[in-house]
Enzyme design. Structure first.
Site, short mmCIF file in Angstrom:
data_model
loop_
_atom_site.label_atom_id
_atom_site.label_comp_id
_atom_site.label_asym_id
_atom_site.label_seq_id
_atom_site.Cartn_x
_atom_site.Cartn_y
_atom_site.Cartn_z
N GLU A 1 38.00 43.48 21.49
CA GLU A 1 37.23 43.03 22.66
C GLU A 1 37.46 41.55 22.96
O GLU A 1 37.54 41.12 24.12
CB GLU A 1 35.73 43.28 22.41
CG GLU A 1 34.83 42.94 23.56
CD GLU A 1 35.11 43.77 24.80
OE1 GLU A 1 34.78 44.96 24.81
OE2 GLU A 1 35.68 43.22 25.77
N GLU B 1 46.21 22.64 27.38
CA GLU B 1 47.00 22.28 26.20
C GLU B 1 47.95 21.14 26.53
O GLU B 1 48.25 20.89 27.71
CB GLU B 1 47.86 23.48 25.77
CG GLU B 1 47.10 24.76 25.51
CD GLU B 1 46.49 24.79 24.12
OE1 GLU B 1 46.95 24.04 23.26
OE2 GLU B 1 45.53 25.56 23.94
N ASP C 1 49.75 33.59 30.04
CA ASP C 1 48.53 33.97 29.32
C ASP C 1 47.80 35.08 30.09
O ASP C 1 47.36 36.08 29.52
CB ASP C 1 47.64 32.73 29.17
CG ASP C 1 46.29 33.06 28.56
OD1 ASP C 1 46.23 33.22 27.33
OD2 ASP C 1 45.30 33.16 29.32
N VAL D 1 40.57 39.68 25.36
CA VAL D 1 40.61 39.50 26.82
C VAL D 1 39.25 38.99 27.29
O VAL D 1 38.22 39.63 27.06
CB VAL D 1 40.92 40.84 27.54
CG1 VAL D 1 41.11 40.60 29.03
CG2 VAL D 1 42.13 41.51 26.95
N ARG E 1 44.80 28.40 6.15
CA ARG E 1 45.89 27.64 5.54
C ARG E 1 45.35 26.67 4.48
O ARG E 1 45.82 26.64 3.35
CB ARG E 1 46.64 26.85 6.62
CG ARG E 1 47.95 27.46 6.99
CD ARG E 1 48.65 26.65 8.03
NE ARG E 1 47.75 26.20 9.07
CZ ARG E 1 48.07 26.11 10.35
NH1 ARG E 1 49.29 26.43 10.75
NH2 ARG E 1 47.21 25.67 11.24
N GLY F 1 37.18 36.53 26.38
CA GLY F 1 36.16 36.02 25.47
C GLY F 1 34.94 36.92 25.32
O GLY F 1 35.03 38.03 24.81
N LYS G 1 46.98 39.25 29.01
CA LYS G 1 45.67 39.90 29.09
C LYS G 1 45.73 41.06 30.09
O LYS G 1 45.14 42.12 29.85
CB LYS G 1 44.61 38.89 29.50
CG LYS G 1 44.42 37.81 28.43
CD LYS G 1 43.60 36.66 28.97
CE LYS G 1 43.46 35.54 27.97
NZ LYS G 1 42.96 34.30 28.58
#
Ligand SMILES: NC(=O)c1ccc[n+]([C@@H]2O[C@H](COP(=O)([O-])OP(=O)(O)OC[C@H]3O[C@@H](n4cnc5c(N)ncnc54)[C@H](OP(=O)(O)O)[C@@H]3O)[C@@H](O)[C@H]2O)c1
Length: 437
Positions: free
Chosen positions: A131, A192, A203, A134, A46, A136, A207
């Protein structure tokens, strides 16, 4: 001399900046492993002015992610903006339509539009690698798509959300309430400001939808997943679990049943000596039960710039090597419709915590209602102040913990409804499914 692979990166936040750093740091190693250099030649984000701690001087700045995706000067488009909508979706679509391979870490985009994007990738002969979407750095996508291509898998389950596992770990170790633990997690940046997406299990569901597709050939569909989060878990549950030889984890589970593929996300009791129970804090883990081999558990960092960049760069390296696979391990036209699991048919053991009214006949009534549903008990623990081992009765009620042998969810719900009508318990019973492992 093979020409370098020219990469365009959209999104220079936590993951994007780490990808640029990793490619620069591993320049020689990557060239040796892939047989050609990997060069980031163009980027977008941005704000052009933001200091990202990486040197962008040799890279072209492209104002629009879709323009970058279509740029004929790049060989591969890397999407690290995030979100299921535009510009991420439009840019990935544009890259695939122009036959350009795509690498993305965007689980939200894949969970919602993965099947359509896989179809587009196949139609235009482009790779779609994800990859990093899901767990990390944990190479679970490659394990399912490539390493276990010859195995039949009966079940896959895992700790797919670091925030929830961090909270359950601290609640268990420090006897913190859910609310206090959440405040701590937010203060430390592990949760968060609006934590509901993580703690309510959504979340994990995104995944799991991706993993289930890779494992069982179902269409990626988070709406086909039963989802329950961790906000009802109390320290009393974690203590009782500990005493009974269990830990509580938020698991995503996809399992083959007679009714089809059952996909579910919920707090789960796992045996304390199992591999998955050892996974503490923000770490992620996935266990695969494949035929003919002992379960395989992959454990590692599920988030963070460098961890996620490690998977992104490995996907880019595959493209540099000329590898291309069906995104979900088989042609997208063969993926089958996912049906939502009817949880009343779920079978397994159950943990039930009740507040039993402290009066004669209560135990007999509870036992009768369970027996009427053919539910057998593995253990009963009554935590009474009189024996000095538990809290004092609340309002004339005593906490009772029941562990059942395998039964159906329908039977458990019916028995508890009957016990409620009999007025021998106060409040709502806590019910936690037990996963065999
Ligand atoms: N962070 C993790 O640990 C992690 C782990 C696994 C997967 N992922 C996935 O990786 C992806 C990126 O996550 P992140 O944590 O790196 O996010 P982030 O730090 O918020 O970075 C997002 C980047 O996208 C850019 N961006 C946002 N809207 C844009 C627009 N309209 N046009 C152009 N650029 C735009 C931002 O630009 P500015 O910088 O100029 O604002 C920023 O550079 C997401 O899909 C996420 O789910 C992240």
């Amino acid at each position: 001399m093979v020409s370098p692979l020219k990469v365009g990166v959209a999104g220079l936040g936590t993951v994007g900046a780490a990808v640029l750093r990793l490619i620069a740091d591993q320049r020689e190693t990557l060239a040796a492993r892939c047989g050609r250099r990997i060069e980031v030649v163009a980027v977008t984000a941005r704000s052009r002015r933001k200091d990202r701690g990486v040197d962008l001087r040799k890279m072209r700045w492209v104002a629009d992610p879709v323009a970058l995706a279509r740029d004929p000067q790049i060989d591969v488009f890397v999407e690290l903006i995030g979100g299921e909508g535009d510009p991420a979706r439009a840019a990935v679509t544009a890259a695939l339509k122009s036959g350009k391979p795509v690498v993305t870490a965007n689980k939200a985009l894949l969970a919602r539009h993965g099947v359509a994007l896989a179809g587009l990738a196949e139609k235009h002969g482009a790779a779609l690698n994800f990859e990093a979407a899901v767990c990390g750095a944990v190479p679970v996508v490659k394990t399912l798509r490539e390493a276990l291509a010859g195995n039949s898998i009966a079940r896959i389950y895992g700790i797919l959300n670091g925030t929830c596992n961090y909270m359950l770990t601290r609640m268990e170790r420090e006897k913190l309430s859910f609310e206090d633990c959440l405040k701590e997690a937010q203060r430390l940046g592990y949760a968060e400001a609006d934590p509901s997406f993580d703690i309510e299990g959504h979340d994990t569901a995104q995944k799991l939808a991706i993993l289930a597709s890779l494992t069982f050939g179902t269409k990626v569909d988070p709406d086909a997943i039963y989802v329950e989060g961790i906000s009802s878990i109390t320290t009393a549950d974690l203590e009782a679990a500990d005493e009974l030889g269990y830990r509580i984890k938020l698991l995503g589970v996809a399992v083959k049943t007679d009714q089809g593929i059952e996909q579910r996300v919920h707090p789960t009791m796992v045996r304390k000596d199992s591999q998955i129970a050892q996974v503490m804090g923000v770490t992620n883990a996935v266990t695969v039960d494949a035929d003919g081999i002992a379960p395989i558990t992959l454990v590692g960092p599920g988030a963070g710039g460098l961890a996620t960049a490690s998977s992104v760069v490995s996907d880019i390296a595959d493209i540099a090597r000329g590898l291309r696979m069906s995104p979900f391990g088989r042609p997208s036209a063969l993926l089958t419709v996912s049906k939502k699991a009817p949880m009343q048919r779920h079978e397994g053991g159950y943990y039930i915590r009740l507040l039993a009214v402290d009066k004669p006949g209560t135990a007999a009534t509870i036992a009768k209602r369970l027996a009427q549903q053919d539910i057998s008990l593995e253990s009963i623990v009554q935590r009474h102040a009189k024996d000095g081992s538990g809290p004092a009765p609340k309002n004339g009620s005593v906490p009772v913990i029941l562990i059942t042998y395998a039964t159906s969810e329908d039977a458990v719900r019916k028995a508890l409804a009957a016990v409620g009508r009999d007025r021998v318990i106060s409040g709502r019973p806590q019910v936690i499914r037990i996963e065999k492992n």
